[in-house]
Design a protein around this motif. Structure first.
Motif, mmCIF file in Angstrom:
data_model
loop_
_atom_site.group_PDB
_atom_site.id
_atom_site.type_symbol
_atom_site.label_atom_id
_atom_site.label_comp_id
_atom_site.label_asym_id
_atom_site.label_seq_id
_atom_site.Cartn_x
_atom_site.Cartn_y
_atom_site.Cartn_z
ATOM 1 N N THR A 1 0.839 -1.188 0.000
ATOM 2 C CA THR A 1 0.000 0.000 0.000
ATOM 3 C C THR A 1 0.874 1.237 0.000
ATOM 4 O O THR A 1 1.844 1.316 0.749
ATOM 5 N N TYR A 2 0.482 2.193 -0.825
ATOM 6 C CA TYR A 2 1.188 3.463 -0.920
ATOM 7 C C TYR A 2 0.198 4.566 -0.568
ATOM 8 O O TYR A 2 -0.810 4.744 -1.260
ATOM 9 N N LEU A 3 0.466 5.272 0.522
ATOM 10 C CA LEU A 3 -0.368 6.385 0.980
ATOM 11 C C LEU A 3 0.413 7.679 0.801
ATOM 12 O O LEU A 3 1.639 7.669 0.787
ATOM 13 N N THR A 4 -0.309 8.802 0.718
ATOM 14 C CA THR A 4 0.376 10.080 0.545
ATOM 15 C C THR A 4 0.569 10.835 1.851
ATOM 16 O O THR A 4 1.249 11.847 1.885
ATOM 17 N N SER A 5 -0.027 10.332 2.942
ATOM 18 C CA SER A 5 0.128 10.987 4.244
ATOM 19 C C SER A 5 0.027 9.948 5.356
ATOM 20 O O SER A 5 -0.837 9.067 5.314
ATOM 21 N N GLN A 6 0.867 10.089 6.361
ATOM 22 C CA GLN A 6 0.799 9.196 7.522
ATOM 23 C C GLN A 6 -0.541 9.327 8.232
ATOM 24 O O GLN A 6 -1.009 8.383 8.865
ATOM 25 N N ASP A 7 -1.186 10.477 8.112
ATOM 26 C CA ASP A 7 -2.474 10.701 8.759
ATOM 27 C C ASP A 7 -3.589 9.841 8.164
ATOM 28 O O ASP A 7 -4.653 9.718 8.756
ATOM 29 N N SER B 1 3.015 -1.017 4.141
ATOM 30 C CA SER B 1 2.399 0.285 3.861
ATOM 31 C C SER B 1 3.479 1.341 3.976
ATOM 32 O O SER B 1 4.210 1.373 4.962
ATOM 33 N N VAL B 2 3.568 2.190 2.958
ATOM 34 C CA VAL B 2 4.555 3.258 2.968
ATOM 35 C C VAL B 2 3.891 4.567 2.569
ATOM 36 O O VAL B 2 2.849 4.585 1.926
ATOM 37 N N CYS B 3 4.521 5.657 2.953
ATOM 38 C CA CYS B 3 4.057 6.992 2.605
ATOM 39 C C CYS B 3 4.948 7.524 1.491
ATOM 40 O O CYS B 3 6.173 7.558 1.638
ATOM 41 N N VAL B 4 4.331 7.907 0.366
ATOM 42 C CA VAL B 4 5.070 8.352 -0.810
ATOM 43 C C VAL B 4 4.331 9.504 -1.482
ATOM 44 O O VAL B 4 3.206 9.827 -1.135
ATOM 45 N N SER B 5 4.954 10.076 -2.460
ATOM 46 C CA SER B 5 4.300 11.072 -3.303
ATOM 47 C C SER B 5 3.740 10.339 -4.522
ATOM 48 O O SER B 5 4.448 9.565 -5.164
ATOM 49 N N GLY C 1 -1.612 12.468 -8.643
ATOM 50 C CA GLY C 1 -3.045 12.676 -8.799
ATOM 51 C C GLY C 1 -3.956 11.744 -8.030
ATOM 52 O O GLY C 1 -5.159 11.727 -8.271
ATOM 53 N N VAL C 2 -3.407 10.941 -7.111
ATOM 54 C CA VAL C 2 -4.226 10.046 -6.292
ATOM 55 C C VAL C 2 -3.711 10.063 -4.858
ATOM 56 O O VAL C 2 -2.559 10.404 -4.603
ATOM 57 N N ALA C 3 -4.584 9.680 -3.923
ATOM 58 C CA ALA C 3 -4.219 9.666 -2.509
ATOM 59 C C ALA C 3 -3.632 8.333 -2.065
ATOM 60 O O ALA C 3 -2.998 8.252 -1.014
ATOM 61 N N LEU C 4 -3.872 7.279 -2.850
ATOM 62 C CA LEU C 4 -3.346 5.964 -2.485
ATOM 63 C C LEU C 4 -3.272 5.073 -3.705
ATOM 64 O O LEU C 4 -3.921 5.321 -4.724
ATOM 65 N N GLU C 5 -2.492 4.011 -3.555
ATOM 66 C CA GLU C 5 -2.352 2.986 -4.583
ATOM 67 C C GLU C 5 -2.123 1.667 -3.855
ATOM 68 O O GLU C 5 -1.413 1.620 -2.850
ATOM 69 N N ILE C 6 -2.755 0.605 -4.357
ATOM 70 C CA ILE C 6 -2.630 -0.706 -3.719
ATOM 71 C C ILE C 6 -2.315 -1.749 -4.790
ATOM 72 O O ILE C 6 -2.984 -1.806 -5.822
ATOM 73 N N GLU C 7 -1.310 -2.574 -4.522
ATOM 74 C CA GLU C 7 -0.997 -3.714 -5.382
ATOM 75 C C GLU C 7 -0.968 -4.957 -4.512
ATOM 76 O O GLU C 7 -0.837 -4.870 -3.287
ATOM 77 N N CYS C 8 -1.093 -6.119 -5.148
ATOM 78 C CA CYS C 8 -1.053 -7.339 -4.342
ATOM 79 C C CYS C 8 -0.554 -8.525 -5.149
ATOM 80 O O CYS C 8 -0.436 -8.471 -6.375
ATOM 81 N N VAL C 9 -0.290 -9.586 -4.416
ATOM 82 C CA VAL C 9 -0.012 -10.900 -4.985
ATOM 83 C C VAL C 9 -1.068 -11.828 -4.394
ATOM 84 O O VAL C 9 -1.332 -11.811 -3.190
ATOM 85 N N ALA C 10 -1.692 -12.614 -5.259
ATOM 86 C CA ALA C 10 -2.716 -13.563 -4.821
ATOM 87 C C ALA C 10 -2.447 -14.907 -5.478
ATOM 88 O O ALA C 10 -1.692 -14.997 -6.454
ATOM 89 N N VAL C 11 -3.090 -15.935 -4.956
ATOM 90 C CA VAL C 11 -3.047 -17.240 -5.595
ATOM 91 C C VAL C 11 -4.346 -17.418 -6.364
ATOM 92 O O VAL C 11 -5.374 -16.816 -6.025
#
Length: 140
Positions: free
Chosen positions: A79-85, A107-111, A114-124
């Protein structure tokens, strides 16, 4: 499943915002690209952070379903968030979707662009013919 299957379009979903696949299926695993809160395009996103988290997870669910899996088969989330808050609200909504499954997660905080978050995953891959066996050996 052997080989590699690339999923570049998901019917009813916003198109990828770059030259990449929404997901790649390889050797029984699904690797998703980062999903964002786009509804129909980058310019069409929910107005609240909670809504953006929900839309992002729904987009992730759609990609997984198109690839032959679901949220219950997720083993790792980045998970990539733009603010720790954002973390407290993110965790609340995330728990609604993943409940007791609790995949491994970073989960990390990054720049972001144009979005507030991004989520990627690995699934079976979800096996459509799996037979579950209980502890006493009975099948269901």
């Amino acid at each position: 499943m052997t080989g590699i299957h690339r999923i570049s379009e998901i019917p009813g979903q916003a198109p990828a915002v770059g030259p990449f696949s929404h997901a790649v299926v390889a050797n029984g695993f699904i690797f998703t690209s980062g999903q964002i809160p786009a509804i129909t395009s980058l310019d069409d996103q929910p107005g609240t952070f909670e809504g953006q988290v929900r839309q992002t997870i729904e987009n992730l669910r759609a990609v997984l379903e198109a690839a032959g899996s679901d949220l219950e088969h997720v083993v790792k989330v980045n998970t990539y968030l733009t603010s720790q808050d954002q973390l407290k609200e993110y965790n609340r909504v995330y728990a609604e979707y993943f409940g007791p499954a609790k995949p491994a997660r970073t989960s990390v905080c990054v720049s972001l662009w144009g979005v507030a978050l991004e989520i990627e995953c690995v699934a079976v891959l979800a096996s459509r013919t799996a037979v579950t066996t209980s502890m006493n050996g009975a099948t269901s």
